[in-house]
Design a protein around this motif. Structure first.
Motif, PDB file in Angstrom:
ATOM      1  N   ARG A 186      37.658  56.862  37.153  1.00 52.28           N
ATOM      2  CA  ARG A 186      36.944  55.502  37.264  1.00 52.28           C
ATOM      3  C   ARG A 186      37.177  55.128  38.954  1.00 52.28           C
ATOM      4  O   ARG A 186      36.851  54.073  39.034  1.00 52.28           O
ATOM      5  N   SER A 187      37.861  56.070  39.759  1.00 57.68           N
ATOM      6  CA  SER A 187      38.215  55.593  41.002  1.00 57.68           C
ATOM      7  C   SER A 187      36.699  55.630  41.882  1.00 57.68           C
ATOM      8  O   SER A 187      35.442  56.466  41.701  1.00 57.68           O
ATOM      9  N   PRO A 188      36.649  54.996  42.946  1.00 54.91           N
ATOM     10  CA  PRO A 188      35.609  54.690  43.630  1.00 54.91           C
ATOM     11  C   PRO A 188      34.985  55.982  44.492  1.00 54.91           C
ATOM     12  O   PRO A 188      33.954  56.186  44.534  1.00 54.91           O
ATOM     13  N   GLU A 189      36.211  56.904  44.740  1.00 53.38           N
ATOM     14  CA  GLU A 189      36.007  58.194  45.240  1.00 53.38           C
ATOM     15  C   GLU A 189      35.013  58.958  44.254  1.00 53.38           C
ATOM     16  O   GLU A 189      34.040  59.760  44.459  1.00 53.38           O
ATOM     17  N   THR A 190      35.299  59.017  42.899  1.00 51.45           N
ATOM     18  CA  THR A 190      34.765  59.635  42.086  1.00 51.45           C
ATOM     19  C   THR A 190      33.074  59.015  41.596  1.00 51.45           C
ATOM     20  O   THR A 190      32.353  59.608  41.310  1.00 51.45           O
ATOM     21  N   ILE A 191      33.354  57.647  41.659  1.00 47.14           N
ATOM     22  CA  ILE A 191      32.154  57.147  41.025  1.00 47.14           C
ATOM     23  C   ILE A 191      30.873  57.009  42.142  1.00 47.14           C
ATOM     24  O   ILE A 191      30.006  57.530  41.914  1.00 47.14           O
ATOM     25  N   GLY A 192      31.424  56.996  43.441  1.00 47.38           N
ATOM     26  CA  GLY A 192      30.319  56.925  44.378  1.00 47.38           C
ATOM     27  C   GLY A 192      30.520  57.508  45.693  1.00 47.38           C
ATOM     28  O   GLY A 192      29.890  57.518  46.583  1.00 47.38           O
ATOM     29  N   GLY A 193      31.502  58.365  45.857  1.00 49.75           N
ATOM     30  CA  GLY A 193      31.879  59.191  46.936  1.00 49.75           C
ATOM     31  C   GLY A 193      32.798  58.084  47.843  1.00 49.75           C
ATOM     32  O   GLY A 193      32.617  57.010  47.579  1.00 49.75           O
ATOM     33  N   PRO A 194      33.498  58.699  49.035  1.00 49.10           N
ATOM     34  CA  PRO A 194      34.216  58.071  49.835  1.00 49.10           C
ATOM     35  C   PRO A 194      33.559  56.889  50.524  1.00 49.10           C
ATOM     36  O   PRO A 194      34.121  55.894  50.889  1.00 49.10           O
ATOM     37  N   ALA A 195      32.298  57.067  50.907  1.00 44.69           N
ATOM     38  CA  ALA A 195      31.529  55.971  51.503  1.00 44.69           C
ATOM     39  C   ALA A 195      31.317  54.615  50.727  1.00 44.69           C
ATOM     40  O   ALA A 195      30.844  53.651  51.261  1.00 44.69           O
ATOM     41  N   ALA A 196      31.435  54.766  49.644  1.00 46.90           N
ATOM     42  CA  ALA A 196      30.958  53.743  48.307  1.00 46.90           C
ATOM     43  C   ALA A 196      32.338  52.779  48.381  1.00 46.90           C
ATOM     44  O   ALA A 196      32.945  52.785  47.472  1.00 46.90           O
ATOM     45  N   ARG A 197      32.315  51.749  49.453  1.00 51.31           N
ATOM     46  CA  ARG A 197      33.298  50.880  49.691  1.00 51.31           C
ATOM     47  C   ARG A 197      33.259  49.839  48.412  1.00 51.31           C
ATOM     48  O   ARG A 197      34.308  49.245  48.199  1.00 51.31           O
ATOM     49  N   ARG A 198      32.162  49.601  48.093  1.00 51.06           N
ATOM     50  CA  ARG A 198      31.917  48.755  46.916  1.00 51.06           C
ATOM     51  C   ARG A 198      30.655  48.949  45.927  1.00 51.06           C
ATOM     52  O   ARG A 198      29.708  49.476  46.554  1.00 51.06           O
ATOM     53  N   GLY A 199      30.922  48.642  44.777  1.00 55.01           N
ATOM     54  CA  GLY A 199      29.639  48.856  43.797  1.00 55.01           C
ATOM     55  C   GLY A 199      29.890  48.766  42.435  1.00 55.01           C
ATOM     56  O   GLY A 199      30.977  47.970  42.021  1.00 55.01           O
ATOM     57  N   HIS A 200      29.198  49.108  41.493  1.00 56.88           N
ATOM     58  CA  HIS A 200      29.495  48.797  40.115  1.00 56.88           C
ATOM     59  C   HIS A 200      28.393  49.835  39.363  1.00 56.88           C
ATOM     60  O   HIS A 200      27.558  50.578  39.659  1.00 56.88           O
ATOM     61  N   ARG A 201      29.145  50.170  38.039  1.00 60.16           N
ATOM     62  CA  ARG A 201      28.329  50.848  37.202  1.00 60.16           C
ATOM     63  C   ARG A 201      28.666  50.757  35.736  1.00 60.16           C
ATOM     64  O   ARG A 201      29.618  50.112  35.506  1.00 60.16           O
ATOM     65  N   THR A 202      27.746  51.012  34.793  1.00 64.06           N
ATOM     66  CA  THR A 202      28.135  51.023  33.306  1.00 64.06           C
ATOM     67  C   THR A 202      28.846  52.338  32.933  1.00 64.06           C
ATOM     68  O   THR A 202      28.789  53.177  33.777  1.00 64.06           O
ATOM     69  N   LEU A 203      29.829  52.024  32.163  1.00 61.02           N
ATOM     70  CA  LEU A 203      30.580  53.307  31.415  1.00 61.02           C
ATOM     71  C   LEU A 203      30.032  53.305  29.874  1.00 61.02           C
ATOM     72  O   LEU A 203      29.546  52.145  29.369  1.00 61.02           O
ATOM     73  N   PRO A 204      30.166  54.423  29.404  1.00 62.88           N
ATOM     74  CA  PRO A 204      29.790  54.770  27.876  1.00 62.88           C
ATOM     75  C   PRO A 204      30.859  53.791  27.217  1.00 62.88           C
ATOM     76  O   PRO A 204      31.940  53.830  27.566  1.00 62.88           O
ATOM     77  N   HIS A 205      30.210  53.264  25.874  1.00 58.95           N
ATOM     78  CA  HIS A 205      31.060  52.698  25.107  1.00 58.95           C
ATOM     79  C   HIS A 205      30.498  52.680  23.728  1.00 58.95           C
ATOM     80  O   HIS A 205      29.194  52.570  23.868  1.00 58.95           O
ATOM     81  N   THR A 206      31.400  52.820  22.730  1.00 58.53           N
ATOM     82  CA  THR A 206      30.594  52.898  21.242  1.00 58.53           C
ATOM     83  C   THR A 206      29.792  51.986  20.806  1.00 58.53           C
ATOM     84  O   THR A 206      28.865  52.367  20.464  1.00 58.53           O
ATOM     85  N   ALA A 207      29.958  50.648  20.911  1.00 53.77           N
ATOM     86  CA  ALA A 207      29.266  49.834  20.340  1.00 53.77           C
ATOM     87  C   ALA A 207      28.581  48.855  21.312  1.00 53.77           C
ATOM     88  O   ALA A 207      27.359  48.309  21.102  1.00 53.77           O
ATOM     89  N   ASP A 208      29.527  48.214  22.239  1.00 52.31           N
ATOM     90  CA  ASP A 208      29.084  47.496  23.353  1.00 52.31           C
ATOM     91  C   ASP A 208      28.958  48.111  24.600  1.00 52.31           C
ATOM     92  O   ASP A 208      28.272  49.289  24.434  1.00 52.31           O
ATOM     93  N   MET A 209      29.286  47.537  25.657  1.00 56.70           N
ATOM     94  CA  MET A 209      29.065  48.264  26.844  1.00 56.70           C
ATOM     95  C   MET A 209      30.144  47.994  27.829  1.00 56.70           C
ATOM     96  O   MET A 209      30.905  46.981  27.644  1.00 56.70           O
ATOM     97  N   ARG A 210      30.632  48.763  28.790  1.00 60.29           N
ATOM     98  CA  ARG A 210      31.614  48.735  29.619  1.00 60.29           C
ATOM     99  C   ARG A 210      31.122  48.630  30.934  1.00 60.29           C
ATOM    100  O   ARG A 210      30.050  49.368  31.435  1.00 60.29           O
ATOM    101  N   VAL A 211      31.553  47.875  31.883  1.00 66.46           N
ATOM    102  CA  VAL A 211      31.122  47.773  33.194  1.00 66.46           C
ATOM    103  C   VAL A 211      32.225  47.910  34.291  1.00 66.46           C
ATOM    104  O   VAL A 211      33.508  47.234  34.101  1.00 66.46           O
TER     105      VAL A 211
END
Length: 153
Positions: A5-30
């Motif tokens: 879940r770290s920024p380095e994994t999510i968007g690479g070292p240059a991604a200083r800010r951002g967002h994404r959705t994550l898998p969830h069984t019934a609802d949604m995770r952000v």
């Protein structure tokens, strides 16, 4: 091993800010991340908005407002911001397409630019609330703030 879940994994070292959705069984995770707590809240707002709409392109602006988030635990400030976004969606059919935030002496100032829900493509179910369970908001050892919320749909 790097936290998935770290920024380095999510968007690479240059991604200083951002967002994404994550898998969830019934609802949604952000998940969101940014250098400051205030910017992380702004990213979470946009993440929730983009979880059910396509905000690409240049949506027409139907106004802007500044929200004041009282001083307190980061989780409380995050919940206050997201609850207001859901309230605005329910009562005025407006969705934020741009968000900026800054920390002030007496809390956080969150500026939101809105468009009408009908002016963008809806890609999923509208959020109904934010679950308190598994809510996470913390500052990492590198100073980056990260948060994760479950959005009830």
């Amino acid at each position: 091993m790097t936290d998935p879940r770290s920024p380095e994994t999510i968007g690479g070292p240059a991604a200083r800010r951002g967002h994404r959705t994550l898998p969830h069984t019934a609802d949604m995770r952000v998940a969101a991340w940014a250098p400051t707590r205030a910017e992380c809240i702004a990213e979470a707002v946009l993440g929730v908005a983009e979880s059910f709409t396509d905000l690409g392109g240049d949506p027409p602006c139907r106004g802007a407002e500044t929200l004041h988030l009282e001083p307190g635990p980061p989780e409380d400030q995050l919940l206050a911001a997201l609850d207001e976004v859901i309230f605005q969606l329910d009562t005025t059919a407006r969705v934020p397409f741009r968000a900026e935030a800054r920390e002030e002496e007496n809390g956080i100032s969150l500026r939101l630019w809105h468009t009408e829900l009908g002016a963008v493509t809806q890609t999923g179910a509208s959020p109904k609330g934010i679950a308190l369970e598994n809510l996470r908001f913390e500052q990492g050892p590198d100073g980056t703030w990260t948060c994760e919320v479950t959005v009830d749909v």
